[in-house]
Design a protein around this motif. Structure first.
Motif, mmCIF file in Angstrom:
data_model
loop_
_atom_site.group_PDB
_atom_site.id
_atom_site.type_symbol
_atom_site.label_atom_id
_atom_site.label_comp_id
_atom_site.label_asym_id
_atom_site.label_seq_id
_atom_site.Cartn_x
_atom_site.Cartn_y
_atom_site.Cartn_z
ATOM 1 N N ILE A 115 18.109 64.844 20.226
ATOM 2 C CA ILE A 115 18.481 63.235 20.742
ATOM 3 C C ILE A 115 19.882 63.561 21.442
ATOM 4 O O ILE A 115 20.654 64.171 20.932
ATOM 5 C CB ILE A 115 19.024 62.387 19.405
ATOM 6 C CG1 ILE A 115 17.557 62.239 18.828
ATOM 7 C CG2 ILE A 115 19.396 61.003 20.012
ATOM 8 C CD1 ILE A 115 17.774 61.480 17.453
ATOM 9 N N LYS A 145 27.222 54.173 21.590
ATOM 10 C CA LYS A 145 26.774 55.562 21.170
ATOM 11 C C LYS A 145 25.968 55.373 19.784
ATOM 12 O O LYS A 145 25.183 56.067 19.447
ATOM 13 C CB LYS A 145 27.921 56.326 20.967
ATOM 14 C CG LYS A 145 27.343 58.085 20.682
ATOM 15 C CD LYS A 145 28.430 59.066 20.629
ATOM 16 C CE LYS A 145 27.866 60.527 20.521
ATOM 17 N NZ LYS A 145 29.062 61.331 20.625
ATOM 18 N N ILE A 164 22.051 56.771 19.177
ATOM 19 C CA ILE A 164 21.867 57.820 18.130
ATOM 20 C C ILE A 164 20.836 57.222 17.164
ATOM 21 O O ILE A 164 19.781 57.722 17.009
ATOM 22 C CB ILE A 164 23.196 57.996 17.326
ATOM 23 C CG1 ILE A 164 24.145 58.927 17.990
ATOM 24 C CG2 ILE A 164 22.676 58.925 15.840
ATOM 25 C CD1 ILE A 164 25.504 59.057 17.166
ATOM 26 N N GLY A 203 17.613 56.879 19.091
ATOM 27 C CA GLY A 203 16.994 58.104 18.957
ATOM 28 C C GLY A 203 16.314 58.651 17.581
ATOM 29 O O GLY A 203 15.041 59.117 17.618
ATOM 30 N N LEU A 204 16.939 58.407 16.696
ATOM 31 C CA LEU A 204 16.340 58.819 15.330
ATOM 32 C C LEU A 204 15.197 58.026 15.225
ATOM 33 O O LEU A 204 14.185 58.361 14.646
ATOM 34 C CB LEU A 204 17.333 58.333 14.185
ATOM 35 C CG LEU A 204 18.557 59.226 14.033
ATOM 36 C CD1 LEU A 204 19.788 58.774 13.008
ATOM 37 C CD2 LEU A 204 18.328 60.801 13.823
ATOM 38 N N ILE A 228 21.259 65.977 17.046
ATOM 39 C CA ILE A 228 21.967 65.121 17.601
ATOM 40 C C ILE A 228 22.879 65.925 18.648
ATOM 41 O O ILE A 228 23.653 66.741 17.856
ATOM 42 C CB ILE A 228 22.753 64.080 16.831
ATOM 43 C CG1 ILE A 228 21.741 63.403 16.175
ATOM 44 C CG2 ILE A 228 23.305 63.207 17.776
ATOM 45 C CD1 ILE A 228 22.247 62.276 14.962
ATOM 46 N N ASP A 279 25.630 66.154 21.916
ATOM 47 C CA ASP A 279 26.184 65.568 23.368
ATOM 48 C C ASP A 279 25.849 66.264 24.499
ATOM 49 O O ASP A 279 25.724 67.632 24.745
ATOM 50 C CB ASP A 279 27.658 65.405 23.239
ATOM 51 C CG ASP A 279 28.258 64.603 22.307
ATOM 52 O OD1 ASP A 279 27.576 63.488 21.736
ATOM 53 O OD2 ASP A 279 29.663 64.474 22.075
ATOM 54 N N ASP A 320 29.079 64.691 15.859
ATOM 55 C CA ASP A 320 27.844 64.053 15.566
ATOM 56 C C ASP A 320 26.693 65.184 15.978
ATOM 57 O O ASP A 320 25.766 65.127 15.309
ATOM 58 C CB ASP A 320 27.576 63.126 16.578
ATOM 59 C CG ASP A 320 28.570 61.985 16.179
ATOM 60 O OD1 ASP A 320 28.800 61.673 15.249
ATOM 61 O OD2 ASP A 320 28.902 61.162 17.545
ATOM 62 N N TYR A 321 26.964 66.320 16.222
ATOM 63 C CA TYR A 321 26.095 67.385 16.350
ATOM 64 C C TYR A 321 25.620 68.082 15.048
ATOM 65 O O TYR A 321 26.427 68.704 14.263
ATOM 66 C CB TYR A 321 26.893 68.613 17.136
ATOM 67 C CG TYR A 321 25.977 69.723 17.777
ATOM 68 C CD1 TYR A 321 24.425 69.587 17.746
ATOM 69 C CD2 TYR A 321 26.567 71.086 17.979
ATOM 70 C CE1 TYR A 321 23.930 70.831 18.155
ATOM 71 C CE2 TYR A 321 25.740 72.024 18.587
ATOM 72 C CZ TYR A 321 24.707 72.001 18.490
ATOM 73 O OH TYR A 321 23.685 72.962 18.953
ATOM 74 N N SER A 360 28.237 56.704 12.006
ATOM 75 C CA SER A 360 27.369 57.699 11.701
ATOM 76 C C SER A 360 28.126 58.830 10.929
ATOM 77 O O SER A 360 27.272 59.325 10.089
ATOM 78 C CB SER A 360 26.555 58.228 12.972
ATOM 79 O OG SER A 360 25.697 57.349 13.480
#
Length: 331
Positions: free
Chosen positions: A7, A74, A78, A81-82, A92, A94, A158-159, A180
């Motif tokens: 994502i 953002k 996220i 995308g999930l 996830i 960037d 977030d990665y 998140s």
């Protein structure tokens, strides 16, 4: 063959997208034992970000996209995308390459071989970042970890790469006000942390201003701690006790020394101070009340205007119509 959905939230990233795709292409060639798809989420961009996504989709069928009707943030990107990821593993990342794609193979091997549910990343250094921003960021993690029972790792990104069971757990938390980093920690699961040095953006400019970061930090604190409400209550009790003590002092002073008219400047200062505390406590309560208000409205977290799946469906319908008419579409 296991499938990995990556994502990639995007906001005005027309310059960064081609660079990111070039780097990810190398990783996809390297990880031949897996099927990797890229799911770009356009968070209401005002430049050519969506056009570049469509070009990448036509160039490579592994690239898919979602486009919001406006900027939802953002966190919404996220979550979208999930919800739309169907891989056995979901990552996830960037688009600006501050999250190094080169870590993805290692993250995948850890999940396959070591029995973890998630592999998350954090920055070991903040080289190249303004000192004031680094200081405020560290202060935020210190504050939220003291106030909240959910511990958030300092420097967390977030990665991350997650197994399907953890993705489903995160999706079960369909709250409107999302943070998140806190949600990933709250759902639990066995997570391994990887450190990497800070990377500069590959192109474009950061979309996180100091104001946005401050609001985001408030979102995290109010979303995962009720300590500010307790603080307001404690302040109220403390000032009630103080007021009773002051009443006793005034009565004692009047009985012993009389009641001179002096002291009004200090009295004015005390009134202003107590009034400020009351407004602060009211504001804290108002923050939580506003979150509750937004949750009860049950508005959608995001609205999709366009997607690669809709385009694929439209193309299929066009092909069906041409075939029914007995015509060659290429003509």
């Amino acid at each position: 063959m296991k499938k990995i959905t990556v994502i990639v939230p995007c906001l005005n990233e027309e310059d960064a997208l081609p660079i990111y795709y070039k780097e990810m292409s190398k990783i996809m060639k390297q990880m031949k034992e897996t099927e990797i798809e890229l799911l770009f989420v356009d968070d209401g961009s005002t430049d050519r970000t969506l056009s570049v996504m469509k070009d990448l989709h036509e160039l490579d069928g592994r690239c898919h996209y979602l486009s919001f009707s406006r900027n939802f943030g953002k966190e919404a990107a996220i979550y979208a995308g999930l919800q739309n990821a169907d891989g056995d593993y979901v990552a996830i990342m960037d688009v600006d390459l501050q999250d190094p794609p080169a870590l993805l193979p290692k993250m995948y091997r850890i999940l396959e071989e070591e029995g973890y549910d998630s592999v998350a990343t954090k920055r070991s250094t903040r080289t190249g970042e303004p000192k004031i921003r680094s200081f405020l960021s560290k202060s935020f993690y210190n504050v939220i970890n003291r106030l909240s029972k959910t511990e958030i790792v300092n420097g967390a990104r977030d990665y991350r790469l997650m197994k399907r069971n953890m993705v489903d757990a995160v999706l079960s938390m369909s709250e409107y006000n999302r943070f998140s980093k806190g949600i990933f920690e709250w759902v639990g699961f066995h997570t391994k942390w990887l450190e990497f040095e800070n990377h500069e953006r590959s192109a474009g400019e950061t979309k996180w201003s100091m104001k946005k970061l401050f609001c985001y930090s408030l979102e995290g604190i109010t979303g995962f701690s009720v300590a500010p409400l307790s603080f307001a209550s404690v302040m109220g009790i403390a000032f009630c006790i103080l007021s009773f003590l002051m009443i006793g002092v005034i009565i004692f002073r009047t009985l012993i020394w009389g009641d001179p008219v002096s002291g009004w400047p200090s009295l004015a200062c005390i009134i202003f101070f107590v009034g400020g505390i009351q407004l602060l406590c009211t504001g804290i309560v108002g923050q939580y009340l506003s979150k509750t208000y937004l949750e009860t409205k049950h508005r959608p977290i995001y609205i999709i205007k366009d997607s690669s799946e809709e385009e694929k469906g439209a193309a299929h319908v066009r092909e069906s119509i041409w075939s029914k008419c007995g015509l060659d579409q290429s003509a």
